[in-house]
Each structure stands twice: as C-alpha cells, then as structure tokens.
Design a protein around this motif. Structure first.
Motif, mmCIF file in Angstrom:
data_model
loop_
_atom_site.group_PDB
_atom_site.id
_atom_site.type_symbol
_atom_site.label_atom_id
_atom_site.label_comp_id
_atom_site.label_asym_id
_atom_site.label_seq_id
_atom_site.Cartn_x
_atom_site.Cartn_y
_atom_site.Cartn_z
ATOM 1 N N ASP A 57 0.824 -1.213 0.000
ATOM 2 C CA ASP A 57 0.000 0.000 0.000
ATOM 3 C C ASP A 57 0.857 1.262 0.000
ATOM 4 O O ASP A 57 0.500 2.265 -0.607
ATOM 5 N N THR A 107 -2.612 -2.420 -3.675
ATOM 6 C CA THR A 107 -3.701 -2.813 -2.793
ATOM 7 C C THR A 107 -5.039 -2.498 -3.461
ATOM 8 O O THR A 107 -5.167 -1.526 -4.187
ATOM 9 N N LYS A 112 -7.041 -1.733 1.380
ATOM 10 C CA LYS A 112 -6.889 -0.459 2.097
ATOM 11 C C LYS A 112 -7.760 -0.433 3.346
ATOM 12 O O LYS A 112 -7.347 0.062 4.397
#
Length: 164
Positions: A57, A107, A112
């Motif tokens: 991420d 991601t 998330k």
C-alpha cells in the motif's frame, strides 16, 4: 558471580539470558505471537500478511523483489504471503509494461480497508503493551531504541564488528 549465573538463579526473571539481542527478540516474539491471533480474528490476516499489505500500500506498483527485500522474509514465504493477499482480494497484480515477467502489486480498496482496520487494532495493542510504563519511561525507551537503531546501522558499528 557472573551476571549469567545470577540470571539463571532467579526464577522470577522473565528472561533467562541477559543478552540484549536475546531479550529484544524474545520480547518481540512473545508480543507478536499473542497479537497475531487477535489480528487474524479481527482482520482475517496474520501480522506478516499485514506487514506485506502495508508495504504494498505504501509503494503502489511495487514488485515482489522489492517486497522480499524490504521485509527480509524468505522469498518462498514472501511469495506465499502475496498469493494469500491476492486470493483474499486485498492485493492485485498486473504484468509490467516493460517486462512481462515482472508483476506490479497494488492494494485493492478491500486491502486499504483492512490496513486501516489493522492500524486501529495495532494502536490499541501498542497501548496495552506500553501500559506498565509511564510516559517518561516510554519516552526513554523510544529514545534508547532509536539510539541503538542508529548505532547498529552505523559504519562505526560495522567497523567494530569487522575488527572482532
């Protein structure tokens, strides 16, 4: 009497060895083992999976090689973790435009959301871990760990080790 002998004599001691690296590793292992089940129950992911998810991420479009290097995990374990994250629809992968052998990892929205949820849990678990320490002790611990971290990463430390 040697410090090691004193440590072994005391049955009330948490650590049977006075070496700093041993105590730090054991403390981390114990805390992680306890927390791992909580993360699994609450997010569906284990701590290592969440660490990899966080890295992906933080670096959208990253590669397997970068993740393996950043985590320091074995390549086969890193690969299994990434495959699990893809299977859970937390991470997506697509072929690189420059080289079809390379996959770019990112991601998903679900990933998330899981990361956000894990962050809240992590903050709460950190508070529990820190609870025996008052604010001043916690600041001292943070400062000492930072100082040791800088020392271990320094050229001077590596030079001293090479002279051993």
């Amino acid at each position: 009497m040697k410090p090691e002998t004193l440590a072994l004599m005391s049955e009330q001691k948490t650590f049977m060895n006075i070496r700093l690296t041993y105590r730090l590793e054991l403390l981390a292992q114990r805390a992680i083992a306890e927390n791992d089940e909580i993360f699994l129950r609450e997010t569906g992911c284990r701590i290592r999976e969440l660490r990899v998810l966080r890295l992906i991420d933080d670096m959208p479009g990253t590669t397997f090689a970068k993740i393996a290097k950043e985590t320091g995990l074995e390549k086969s374990l890193t690969s299994r973790i990434i495959q699990n994250l893809i299977a859970k629809d937390l991470v997506s992968r697509e072929n690189s435009d420059a080289d079809a052998r390379i996959f770019r990892l990112s991601t998903t929205q679900k990933g998330k959301d899981v990361r956000s949820q894990a962050r809240i849990i992590s903050d709460e678990l950190d508070q529990i871990l820190h609870s025996p320490l008052n604010k001043i002790e916690m600041e001292q611990l943070d400062n000492l760990l930072e100082k040791l971290g800088e020392w271990v990463a320094s050229d001077t430390y590596r030079t001293r080790l090479s002279e051993f």
